[in-house]
Design an enzyme around this catalytic site. Structure first.
Site, PDB file in Angstrom:
ATOM      1  N   ALA A  96       0.866  -1.181   0.000  1.00 58.04           N
ATOM      2  CA  ALA A  96       0.000   0.000   0.000  1.00 58.04           C
ATOM      3  C   ALA A  96       0.902   1.232   0.000  1.00 58.04           C
ATOM      4  O   ALA A  96       2.065   1.154   0.411  1.00 58.04           O
ATOM      5  CB  ALA A  96      -0.887  -0.022   1.239  1.00 58.04           C
ATOM      6  N   GLY A 145       0.703  -4.938   1.038  1.00 55.48           N
ATOM      7  CA  GLY A 145      -0.489  -5.044   0.184  1.00 55.48           C
ATOM      8  C   GLY A 145      -0.237  -5.831  -1.098  1.00 55.48           C
ATOM      9  O   GLY A 145      -1.174  -6.365  -1.692  1.00 55.48           O
ATOM     10  N   GLU A 172       4.736  -4.753   7.617  1.00 53.51           N
ATOM     11  CA  GLU A 172       3.974  -3.646   8.220  1.00 53.51           C
ATOM     12  C   GLU A 172       4.397  -3.294   9.637  1.00 53.51           C
ATOM     13  O   GLU A 172       4.396  -2.120  10.006  1.00 53.51           O
ATOM     14  CB  GLU A 172       2.467  -3.977   8.205  1.00 53.51           C
ATOM     15  CG  GLU A 172       1.811  -3.874   6.837  1.00 53.51           C
ATOM     16  CD  GLU A 172       1.884  -5.162   6.025  1.00 53.51           C
ATOM     17  OE1 GLU A 172       2.637  -6.077   6.416  1.00 53.51           O
ATOM     18  OE2 GLU A 172       1.176  -5.246   5.013  1.00 53.51           O
TER      19      GLU A 172
HETATM   20  N1  CAA Z   1       4.562   3.108  -1.035  1.00 54.02           N
HETATM   21  C1  CAA Z   1       4.939   4.234  -1.665  1.00 54.02           C
HETATM   22  N2  CAA Z   1       6.018   4.342  -2.436  1.00 54.02           N
HETATM   23  C2  CAA Z   1       6.767   3.226  -2.574  1.00 54.02           C
HETATM   24  C3  CAA Z   1       6.444   2.017  -1.963  1.00 54.02           C
HETATM   25  C4  CAA Z   1       5.271   1.967  -1.154  1.00 54.02           C
HETATM   26  N3  CAA Z   1       4.855   0.859  -0.553  1.00 54.02           N
HETATM   27  N4  CAA Z   1       7.390   1.118  -2.274  1.00 54.02           N
HETATM   28  C5  CAA Z   1       8.273   1.737  -3.079  1.00 54.02           C
HETATM   29  N5  CAA Z   1       7.894   3.021  -3.258  1.00 54.02           N
HETATM   30  C6  CAA Z   1       8.575   4.037  -4.056  1.00 54.02           C
HETATM   31  C7  CAA Z   1       9.803   4.595  -3.334  1.00 54.02           C
HETATM   32  O1  CAA Z   1       9.440   5.582  -2.407  1.00 54.02           O
HETATM   33  C8  CAA Z   1      10.609   5.139  -4.481  1.00 54.02           C
HETATM   34  O2  CAA Z   1      10.045   6.367  -4.871  1.00 54.02           O
HETATM   35  P1  CAA Z   1      11.029   7.607  -5.284  1.00 54.02           P
HETATM   36  O3  CAA Z   1      11.761   7.114  -6.505  1.00 54.02           O
HETATM   37  O4  CAA Z   1      10.079   8.723  -5.561  1.00 54.02           O
HETATM   38  O5  CAA Z   1      11.937   7.812  -4.130  1.00 54.02           O
HETATM   39  C9  CAA Z   1      10.307   4.135  -5.596  1.00 54.02           C
HETATM   40  O6  CAA Z   1       9.110   3.475  -5.233  1.00 54.02           O
HETATM   41  C10 CAA Z   1      11.399   3.104  -5.747  1.00 54.02           C
HETATM   42  O7  CAA Z   1      11.596   2.486  -4.505  1.00 54.02           O
HETATM   43  P2  CAA Z   1      13.040   2.369  -3.790  1.00 54.02           P
HETATM   44  O8  CAA Z   1      13.929   3.485  -4.222  1.00 54.02           O
HETATM   45  O9  CAA Z   1      12.816   2.184  -2.329  1.00 54.02           O
HETATM   46  O10 CAA Z   1      13.547   1.016  -4.484  1.00 54.02           O
HETATM   47  P3  CAA Z   1      14.576  -0.041  -3.866  1.00 54.02           P
HETATM   48  O11 CAA Z   1      14.904  -0.971  -4.981  1.00 54.02           O
HETATM   49  O12 CAA Z   1      15.678   0.643  -3.152  1.00 54.02           O
HETATM   50  O13 CAA Z   1      13.725  -0.838  -2.750  1.00 54.02           O
HETATM   51  C11 CAA Z   1      11.797  -1.976  -1.903  1.00 54.02           C
HETATM   52  C12 CAA Z   1      12.629  -1.610  -3.144  1.00 54.02           C
HETATM   53  C13 CAA Z   1      12.607  -2.916  -0.989  1.00 54.02           C
HETATM   54  C14 CAA Z   1      10.529  -2.687  -2.358  1.00 54.02           C
HETATM   55  C15 CAA Z   1      11.461  -0.681  -1.125  1.00 54.02           C
HETATM   56  O14 CAA Z   1      10.889   0.254  -2.029  1.00 54.02           O
HETATM   57  C16 CAA Z   1      10.492  -0.888  -0.018  1.00 54.02           C
HETATM   58  O15 CAA Z   1      10.862  -1.383   1.046  1.00 54.02           O
HETATM   59  N6  CAA Z   1       9.202  -0.475  -0.218  1.00 54.02           N
HETATM   60  C17 CAA Z   1       8.207  -0.539   0.792  1.00 54.02           C
HETATM   61  C18 CAA Z   1       7.722  -1.950   1.023  1.00 54.02           C
HETATM   62  C19 CAA Z   1       6.717  -1.993   2.144  1.00 54.02           C
HETATM   63  O16 CAA Z   1       7.021  -1.698   3.285  1.00 54.02           O
HETATM   64  N7  CAA Z   1       5.463  -2.383   1.822  1.00 54.02           N
HETATM   65  C20 CAA Z   1       4.407  -2.480   2.761  1.00 54.02           C
HETATM   66  C21 CAA Z   1       3.619  -1.201   2.758  1.00 54.02           C
HETATM   67  S1  CAA Z   1       2.461  -1.149   4.090  1.00 54.02           S
HETATM   68  C22 CAA Z   1       1.115  -2.003   3.529  1.00 54.02           C
HETATM   69  O17 CAA Z   1       1.105  -2.580   2.456  1.00 54.02           O
HETATM   70  C23 CAA Z   1      -0.032  -1.972   4.480  1.00 54.02           C
HETATM   71  C24 CAA Z   1      -1.149  -2.898   4.169  1.00 54.02           C
HETATM   72  O18 CAA Z   1      -1.096  -4.069   4.481  1.00 54.02           O
HETATM   73  C25 CAA Z   1      -2.349  -2.397   3.554  1.00 54.02           C
END
Ligand code: CAA
Length: 274
Positions: A63, A108, A131
């Site tokens: 998400a 998500g 999360e």
């Molecule tokens: N939400 C918003 N933006 C996200 C995102 C997310 N979940 N995941 C990645 N992005 C964005 C980053 O902010 C980045 O944007 P910018 O280029 O504008 O900075 C872009 O996507 C590329 O991401 P990274 O630079 O972080 O890429 P990476 O290769 O270094 O890392 C990754 C990849 C490990 C997937 C890392 O992006 C990450 O950890 N993302 C978050 C994963 C996460 O925690 N997901 C759970 C969300 S909470 C949820 O889902 C709640 C629920 O149950 C409903």
């Protein structure tokens, strides 16, 4: 639509979540568009769906954390409901849905894949429910579906630790059914990327499903999904009803007559969905 691409290929519909800059993270707009897309699927023609993410890197990275970062308690709950409503629509969608997981399936992303009937992935896929590291619980069904798919102990380990797992481990614990790698030639050059191989496999599986009697396939999905929420005595009654429902259909009459006809030259006609 800005973030959802839908393509109908014969009897198979392919939905691509396409917000590559944010690794296909699910914000409200993506969820709304996915909802609209599902409502618009032509169920008179489409007999199976494939769900995937755009690009080579990510299926869905969760998400949208930016959108969630300022939510109040009430808004957080409403955002959870928005995701849950769409995922439930996917889970109860009349025809089977195959998740082709082409990279990160976090939060998500893992949760949307678990709303699908079948999960297959590329060898760069990464799964997790991170999360708790963000100060929240999984909110789009993860606490419920992960335990049902991989068992309570493994689900609790993944959710409490927030640790990600790779494709091979996802296969080992039964979170995915198959892992696909790139096709290389004798010199080691990539002929097809893992994502291409994965999508081709997903579409082939969808075509195989689409060739079977549609009323029977739909009833199988309903029997399995609804039956899991019942005790065995009620569940087998449900199965009896859905089994009985297939009789007198043209497809049942044709499928059985085809088997009983001993003429070896005959060619099987497509099922008619009636
Ligand atoms: N939400 C918003 N933006 C996200 C995102 C997310 N979940 N995941 C990645 N992005 C964005 C980053 O902010 C980045 O944007 P910018 O280029 O504008 O900075 C872009 O996507 C590329 O991401 P990274 O630079 O972080 O890429 P990476 O290769 O270094 O890392 C990754 C990849 C490990 C997937 C890392 O992006 C990450 O950890 N993302 C978050 C994963 C996460 O925690 N997901 C759970 C969300 S909470 C949820 O889902 C709640 C629920 O149950 C409903």
């Amino acid at each position: 639509m800005e973030y959802i691409v839908y393509e109908q290929k014969g009897q198979v519909g392919v939905i691509t979540i396409s917000r590559e800059k944010a690794l296909n993270a699910l914000n409200s707009q993506v969820l709304d568009e996915l909802n609209e897309c599902l409502d618009a699927v032509n169920l008179d023609e489409v007999r199976a769906l494939v769900l995937t993410g755009a690009g080579q890197k990510s299926f869905v990275a969760g998400a949208d954390i930016g959108e969630m970062s300022t939510l109040t308690k009430a808004e957080g709950e409403a955002f959870g409901k928005k995701g849950n409503d769409v995922f439930r629509k996917l889970e109860t969608f009349p025809v089977p849905v195959i998740a082709a997981i082409n990279g990160f399936a976090l939060g998500g992303g893992c949760e949307i894949s678990m709303s699908c009937d079948i999960r297959i992935c590329s060898d760069n896929a990464v799964f997790g429910q991170p999360e708790v590291g963000l100060g929240i619980t999984p909110g789009f069904g993860g606490t419920q579906r992960l335990a049902r798919i991989v068992g309570v102990g493994m689900a609790k380990q993944m959710i409490y630790t927030g640790r990600n797992i790779k494709a091979a481990d996802a296969l080992r614990i039964g979170l995915v059914n198959e892992v696909y790698s790139a096709e290389v030639d004798a010199e080691g050059n990539v002929v097809k990327t893992a994502q291409e191989v994965l999508l081709a496999a997903a579409e082939k599986m969808a075509v195989t499903i689409a060739k079977n009697a549609p009323i029977a396939v739909r009833n199988c999905k309903k029997a399995i999904n609804d039956g899991l929420d019942l005790d065995m005595d009620q569940a087998i009654v449900l199965e009896e009803k859905l089994f009985g429902d297939c009789f007198e259909t043209e497809d049942q009459k044709y499928g059985m007559a085809f088997f009983l006809d001993k003429n070896k030259e005959k060619v099987k006609e497509p099922f008619k969905n009636c």
